[in-house]
Structure formats: C-alpha cells, structure tokens
Scaffold this motif. Structure first.
Motif, PDB file in Angstrom:
ATOM      1  N   ASP A   1      93.405 120.123  87.095  1.00 35.68           N
ATOM      2  CA  ASP A   1      93.992 120.435  85.787  1.00 35.68           C
ATOM      3  C   ASP A   1      95.369 121.063  85.940  1.00 35.68           C
ATOM      4  O   ASP A   1      96.270 120.806  85.146  1.00 35.68           O
ATOM      5  CB  ASP A   1      93.085 121.383  84.997  1.00 35.68           C
ATOM      6  N   ARG A   2      95.509 121.905  86.968  1.00 35.32           N
ATOM      7  CA  ARG A   2      96.810 122.580  87.124  1.00 35.32           C
ATOM      8  C   ARG A   2      97.854 121.629  87.708  1.00 35.32           C
ATOM      9  O   ARG A   2      99.027 121.705  87.376  1.00 35.32           O
ATOM     10  CB  ARG A   2      96.641 123.826  87.988  1.00 35.32           C
ATOM     11  N   LEU A   3      97.411 120.695  88.554  1.00 37.53           N
ATOM     12  CA  LEU A   3      98.359 119.719  89.109  1.00 37.53           C
ATOM     13  C   LEU A   3      98.718 118.642  88.085  1.00 37.53           C
ATOM     14  O   LEU A   3      99.779 118.024  88.177  1.00 37.53           O
ATOM     15  CB  LEU A   3      97.760 119.055  90.356  1.00 37.53           C
ATOM     16  N   ASP A   4      97.804 118.400  87.144  1.00 40.34           N
ATOM     17  CA  ASP A   4      97.994 117.298  86.180  1.00 40.34           C
ATOM     18  C   ASP A   4      97.637 117.813  84.782  1.00 40.34           C
ATOM     19  O   ASP A   4      96.641 117.412  84.194  1.00 40.34           O
ATOM     20  CB  ASP A   4      97.085 116.122  86.597  1.00 40.34           C
ATOM     21  N   PRO A   5      98.472 118.749  84.239  1.00 41.40           N
ATOM     22  CA  PRO A   5      98.097 119.395  82.979  1.00 41.40           C
ATOM     23  C   PRO A   5      97.999 118.423  81.809  1.00 41.40           C
ATOM     24  O   PRO A   5      97.277 118.690  80.842  1.00 41.40           O
ATOM     25  CB  PRO A   5      99.213 120.423  82.755  1.00 41.40           C
ATOM     26  N   GLU A   6      98.686 117.300  81.888  1.00 45.39           N
ATOM     27  CA  GLU A   6      98.612 116.320  80.798  1.00 45.39           C
ATOM     28  C   GLU A   6      97.327 115.504  80.853  1.00 45.39           C
ATOM     29  O   GLU A   6      97.042 114.723  79.951  1.00 45.39           O
ATOM     30  CB  GLU A   6      99.784 115.322  80.902  1.00 45.39           C
ATOM     31  N   GLY A   7      96.587 115.596  81.960  1.00 45.11           N
ATOM     32  CA  GLY A   7      95.374 114.793  82.109  1.00 45.11           C
ATOM     33  C   GLY A   7      95.662 113.316  82.289  1.00 45.11           C
ATOM     34  O   GLY A   7      94.799 112.480  82.011  1.00 45.11           O
ATOM     35  N   SER A   8      96.839 112.997  82.792  1.00 49.27           N
ATOM     36  CA  SER A   8      97.209 111.570  82.877  1.00 49.27           C
ATOM     37  C   SER A   8      96.422 110.836  83.947  1.00 49.27           C
ATOM     38  O   SER A   8      96.408 109.610  83.967  1.00 49.27           O
ATOM     39  CB  SER A   8      98.707 111.419  83.130  1.00 49.27           C
ATOM     40  N   ARG A   9      95.738 111.592  84.840  1.00 51.58           N
ATOM     41  CA  ARG A   9      94.940 110.931  85.879  1.00 51.58           C
ATOM     42  C   ARG A   9      93.445 111.146  85.683  1.00 51.58           C
ATOM     43  O   ARG A   9      92.652 110.785  86.555  1.00 51.58           O
ATOM     44  CB  ARG A   9      95.381 111.432  87.266  1.00 51.58           C
ATOM     45  N   ARG A  10      93.056 111.732  84.545  1.00 50.96           N
ATOM     46  CA  ARG A  10      91.617 111.882  84.263  1.00 50.96           C
ATOM     47  C   ARG A  10      91.041 110.508  83.930  1.00 50.96           C
ATOM     48  O   ARG A  10      91.668 109.722  83.208  1.00 50.96           O
ATOM     49  CB  ARG A  10      91.399 112.831  83.078  1.00 50.96           C
ATOM     50  N   ASP A  11      89.843 110.211  84.446  1.00 54.03           N
ATOM     51  CA  ASP A  11      89.295 108.871  84.191  1.00 54.03           C
ATOM     52  C   ASP A  11      87.847 108.889  83.715  1.00 54.03           C
ATOM     53  O   ASP A  11      87.169 107.869  83.747  1.00 54.03           O
ATOM     54  CB  ASP A  11      89.464 107.963  85.419  1.00 54.03           C
ATOM     55  N   GLY A  12      87.383 110.057  83.255  1.00 56.40           N
ATOM     56  CA  GLY A  12      86.032 110.123  82.691  1.00 56.40           C
ATOM     57  C   GLY A  12      86.014 109.596  81.264  1.00 56.40           C
ATOM     58  O   GLY A  12      87.028 109.644  80.562  1.00 56.40           O
ATOM     59  N   PRO A  13      84.847 109.117  80.804  1.00 57.86           N
ATOM     60  CA  PRO A  13      84.784 108.510  79.471  1.00 57.86           C
ATOM     61  C   PRO A  13      85.125 109.468  78.345  1.00 57.86           C
ATOM     62  O   PRO A  13      85.741 109.090  77.352  1.00 57.86           O
ATOM     63  CB  PRO A  13      83.336 108.023  79.363  1.00 57.86           C
ATOM     64  N   GLU A  14      84.725 110.766  78.507  1.00 56.16           N
ATOM     65  CA  GLU A  14      84.993 111.719  77.418  1.00 56.16           C
ATOM     66  C   GLU A  14      86.500 111.893  77.232  1.00 56.16           C
ATOM     67  O   GLU A  14      86.967 112.207  76.152  1.00 56.16           O
ATOM     68  CB  GLU A  14      84.290 113.061  77.700  1.00 56.16           C
ATOM     69  N   TRP A  15      87.260 111.686  78.302  1.00 59.08           N
ATOM     70  CA  TRP A  15      88.709 111.829  78.253  1.00 59.08           C
ATOM     71  C   TRP A  15      89.358 110.529  77.752  1.00 59.08           C
ATOM     72  O   TRP A  15      90.285 110.538  76.939  1.00 59.08           O
ATOM     73  CB  TRP A  15      89.220 112.182  79.664  1.00 59.08           C
ATOM     74  N   LEU A  16      88.870 109.386  78.273  1.00 58.03           N
ATOM     75  CA  LEU A  16      89.522 108.099  77.981  1.00 58.03           C
ATOM     76  C   LEU A  16      89.198 107.555  76.587  1.00 58.03           C
ATOM     77  O   LEU A  16      90.030 106.850  75.996  1.00 58.03           O
ATOM     78  CB  LEU A  16      89.111 107.046  79.024  1.00 58.03           C
ATOM     79  N   ALA A  17      88.005 107.844  76.069  1.00 51.04           N
ATOM     80  CA  ALA A  17      87.590 107.206  74.816  1.00 51.04           C
ATOM     81  C   ALA A  17      88.576 107.460  73.667  1.00 51.04           C
ATOM     82  O   ALA A  17      89.008 106.510  72.998  1.00 51.04           O
ATOM     83  CB  ALA A  17      86.177 107.649  74.437  1.00 51.04           C
ATOM     84  N   PRO A  18      88.985 108.725  73.421  1.00 48.67           N
ATOM     85  CA  PRO A  18      89.934 108.924  72.315  1.00 48.67           C
ATOM     86  C   PRO A  18      91.309 108.328  72.593  1.00 48.67           C
ATOM     87  O   PRO A  18      91.982 107.861  71.663  1.00 48.67           O
ATOM     88  CB  PRO A  18      90.011 110.455  72.176  1.00 48.67           C
ATOM     89  N   ILE A  19      91.720 108.337  73.856  1.00 51.25           N
ATOM     90  CA  ILE A  19      93.020 107.738  74.204  1.00 51.25           C
ATOM     91  C   ILE A  19      92.975 106.239  73.895  1.00 51.25           C
ATOM     92  O   ILE A  19      93.894 105.661  73.308  1.00 51.25           O
ATOM     93  CB  ILE A  19      93.343 107.966  75.707  1.00 51.25           C
ATOM     94  N   ALA A  20      91.859 105.614  74.290  1.00 53.88           N
ATOM     95  CA  ALA A  20      91.705 104.172  74.046  1.00 53.88           C
ATOM     96  C   ALA A  20      91.683 103.886  72.542  1.00 53.88           C
ATOM     97  O   ALA A  20      92.352 102.963  72.059  1.00 53.88           O
ATOM     98  CB  ALA A  20      90.428 103.675  74.706  1.00 53.88           C
TER      99      ALA A  20
END
Ligand SMILES: C[S@@+](CC[C@H](N)C(=O)[O-])C[C@H]1O[C@@H](n2cnc3c(N)ncnc32)[C@H](O)[C@@H]1O
Length: 251
Positions: free
Chosen positions: A152-171
């Motif tokens: 989280d601290r290296l990637d605060p924007e979450g641009s490399r998160r790939d879990g469904p809870e993260w990707l579903a709203p982006i999609a």
C-alpha cells in the motif's frame, strides 16, 4: 515492473514461476470458459507458456506483451500470432475481440485502470475478459499483513492491486461487469517471516519496480518488522485458491 525488468528475467521466468505445471493448471481453468471456435487475445502473454497450453487444448491464441525478451519466447511457441504492445494502449481495433485473458498481469506494472479500460474498448459487447490474479485477496496472517501494508505504501493508488474487491468497481466504471469468480483451484503455500524478509532483500518489490531511496527505506523497515515477528522461522501456511475473475463487456 517495466519491460526492461521482464527482459532481464525472461530467460529464467518459466522455471522460476512453476513451469509447465502452473501454465497447464491455468489453461485447465480457462479453457472451459472460452469458446474454441473464436480467437483469444492474451494480454500480457509473457513467454507464451499459458497461451501454448491453451493452444494445445484447441484454442487459437494471439498475444500482446510489452517486453521483447518475454515475447521472443512466446514467438517460439506461438509463431507470428504475437506482437509487442502495451496493455494500456492495445494495438487492437475497438469492439473486435470476443474473448481475452490475462494471467498474472495486473500486479506486474501496468495501471489496472488503464488495462480494464482497454479491455472494455477492444471487447465486442457481450465479450469476456478472464483474469487470473497473482496477488488476489491478501493473506491475513502476520506476514501477509506486513507485506500488504508495504504494498500500500509503495503503490498508494492501488494501481497494481488485482483482487476482485479492488477491480470490480474499477471495471464497472469502464463498462465491464464483474460476474464473479469461476473455476477455483486450491493451492497451498508456506512462507516464514525470515524467507519473506530475504525475498525483500533480493528485490521482491524494489527489483520489480523502479523505486527510489524512500521506497528502499520502506522495504528495509518492513524487513526489520518481519524479523521481529514471533517465531520467524516457523512457516505460515496459506490455504488459497487460484481463481478466474470473469468480466463481461456490457451489451
Ligand atoms: C508476471 S508476467 C506473466 C506472463 C504470462 N501471462 C504468464 O502468466 O506466464 C507479466 C507480464 O506482463 C507484461 N507486462 C507488464 N506490463 C505490461 C504492459 N503495460 N503491457 C503489456 N504487457 C505488460 C510483462 O512484460 C510480463 O511478460
């Protein structure tokens, strides 16, 4: 992770990531969800090891990847059906793709928002994008919590998160409906705090992405905290699952 990083690790990539067994497992999960009568676009095809396993199961797979070093290996497997290209700016006509897949792409560097926007653009209405994440849902053990906080601290924007809870709203914001997971394949994995600290030293994050002094300091801090955990040589056992995330382009 940049294309240059992947060029460097391309020679040892397949063997260091589970070889044919991993690729065949992923193909077994993906193949039943794909129509063999229609071509498949593999976004971030890498060395083509998964695409080759899909090909062996009767699918025609085209691949795009940013790393020429990875792609040279894919070309040896798939022939001329591969092209250098950015997942964030696919060299593919809008609405021309019936089905696309990505295995272990979204944690590896490209902005997940841009990739999902491109998948939505190139898919025809009703077309599907199947994703096998590398990180997915984070482990809740003490090692996972510390490493998750570092990510989280290296990637605060979450641009490399790939879990469904993260990707579903982006999609959803880009016209792709998250349908849920399909084809779960249980996996078991063990990690000790000391082994994770050593992985960090070997550049699990700092070698993967271009980082500065500040990030190196964050990694060093996490290493110290890992080594200070109770029983640093006792493995934390993770019962997880490789899953396929299914996204459908709105009609
Ligand atoms: C961890 S590897 C996975 C490769 C392959 N899908 C597999 O499962 O073996 C990630 C791949 O994504 C590629 N990649 C990273 N950023 C990319 C981008 N912006 N566009 C296309 N490919 C990218 C890398 O070059 C690398 O081949």
């Amino acid at each position: 992770m940049t294309a240059a990083n992947f060029d460097e690790i391309a020679p040892g990539y397949d063997e260091s990531r589970g070889g044919t067994a991993r690729a065949a497992g992923f193909a077994e999960q993906l193949a039943p969800l794909l129509d063999p009568a229609r071509p498949v676009l593999d976004i971030g095809v890498g060395t083509g090891i998964v695409a080759a396993e899909l090909t062996a199961r009767g699918h025609t797979v085209f691949g795009v990847d940013l790393s020429p070093g990875m792609l040279a290996r894919a070309e040896a497997r798939l022939g001329a059906r591969v092209a250098v290209g950015d997942a964030c700016r696919l060299p593919v006509r809008s609405g021309s793709v019936d089905q696309a897949v990505s295995t272990w792409l979204l944690h590896a560097g490209p902005d997940n928002r841009a990739v999902l926007a491109e998948a939505a653009r190139v898919l025809r209405p009703g077309g599907r994008y199947l994703v096998i994440p590398a990180g997915g849902t984070r482990p809740a053990d003490d090692v996972g919590v510390l490493v998750g906080a570092l990510e989280d601290r290296l990637d605060p924007e979450g641009s490399r998160r790939d879990g469904p809870e993260w990707l579903a709203p982006i999609a959803a914001a880009r016209g792709l409906v998250y349908e849920g997971t399909a084809s779960e394949r249980p996996t078991s994995f063990q990690v000790t705090p000391r082994a994770m600290a050593e992985s960090l030293t070997r550049g699990l994050f700092t070698g993967a992405w271009a980082v500065g002094d500040e990030a190196t300091a964050l990694v060093d801090e996490t290493r110290s905290r890992l080594l200070a955990l109770p029983d640093p040589d006792v493995p934390r056992v993770r019962e997880a699952a490789d899953v396929v995330l299914v996204f459908t382009r709105k009609t």
